[in-house]
Design an enzyme around this catalytic site. Structure first.
Site, short mmCIF file in Angstrom:
data_model
loop_
_atom_site.label_atom_id
_atom_site.label_comp_id
_atom_site.label_asym_id
_atom_site.label_seq_id
_atom_site.Cartn_x
_atom_site.Cartn_y
_atom_site.Cartn_z
N GLU A 78 0.80 -1.23 0.00
CA GLU A 78 0.00 0.00 0.00
C GLU A 78 0.83 1.28 0.00
OE1 GLU A 78 -2.65 -3.16 1.79
OE2 GLU A 78 -0.57 -2.54 1.98
N ARG A 116 -0.59 5.08 6.52
CA ARG A 116 -1.18 5.69 5.34
C ARG A 116 -0.81 7.18 5.32
NH1 ARG A 116 -1.56 1.05 4.79
NH2 ARG A 116 -3.39 -0.22 4.27
#
Length: 207
Positions: free
Chosen positions: A59, A104
């Site tokens: 990710e 993130r």
């Protein structure tokens, strides 16, 4: 070795963090009013502003290698738009599994209007304490459950942010500071100068 001015800025950050943390612990009943001062000075002299977290997954590539990287994370006693900023890479509780931590990039905060590229989706404004986090890897798609970020699970509470990632060690020859917002990088520079220990990052558990 860090300069005197860097150390002074670092000490100021430690005092601010210690006061915020002790105040937070007092408000939730973890310590009494008599223990507040003791906790402040204990954190100033014994505590650290960072911790090491190992992150693995596609990710956040290429910021963090898909095969994993040891990350230096700056602790945040509270996360709000005055302490963490759009563009920062953050460690936060996994909305799909709160016992886990994910990494993130912060893309939007409370008050920001979110407009989808899909015309079928209605625009909306992030409410108080909400934020929007995304993956760095643009080749992953949330539609096929590749990218587990706000495009899949929606807004997340700012209070779920645990810290800001300030350094990544991918290998012994591939490591360096994380590119965060300019404001964050300025605030974190004395912390990085004093607390970064490459050997400690290299020795950290890879799990």
């Amino acid at each position: 070795m860090a300069s005197l001015s860097t150390w002074l800025r670092y000490i100021v950050h430690k005092i601010e963090y210690s006061i915020s943390l002790s105040s937070k612990n007092y408000q939730i009943g973890q310590i009494t009013d008599k223990q507040v001062n003791e906790n402040v000075w204990k954190n100033v002299f014994q505590g650290k502003l960072t911790y090491v977290h190992f992150n693995k997954g596609e990710e956040m590539a290429p910021t963090v290698s898909g095969q994993g990287g040891s990350l230096l994370v700056r602790r945040l006693p509270t996360a709000d738009p005055k302490k963490v900023f759009v563009g920062d890479v953050v460690a936060l509780k996994d909305p799909q599994n709160p016992d886990n931590c994910i990494v993130r990039r912060l893309a939007a905060v409370e008050g920001d209007e979110m407009v989808s590229t899909d015309e079928k989706d209605e625009p909306f404004v992030l409410e108080n304490d909400q934020c929007w986090v995304v993956s760095d890897n643009e080749s992953l798609s949330p539609k096929v459950l590749e990218a587990a970020d706000s495009r899949l699970f929606g807004p997340v509470p700012m209070s779920d942010i645990l810290g800001r990632v300030i350094y990544c060690l991918r290998s012994s020859v591939d490591h360096g500071p994380i590119r965060n917002s300019e404001t964050a990088m300025q605030k974190d520079s004395p912390v990085l100068a004093v607390e970064l220990d490459i050997d400690e990052l290299a020795r950290s558990p890879k799990t």
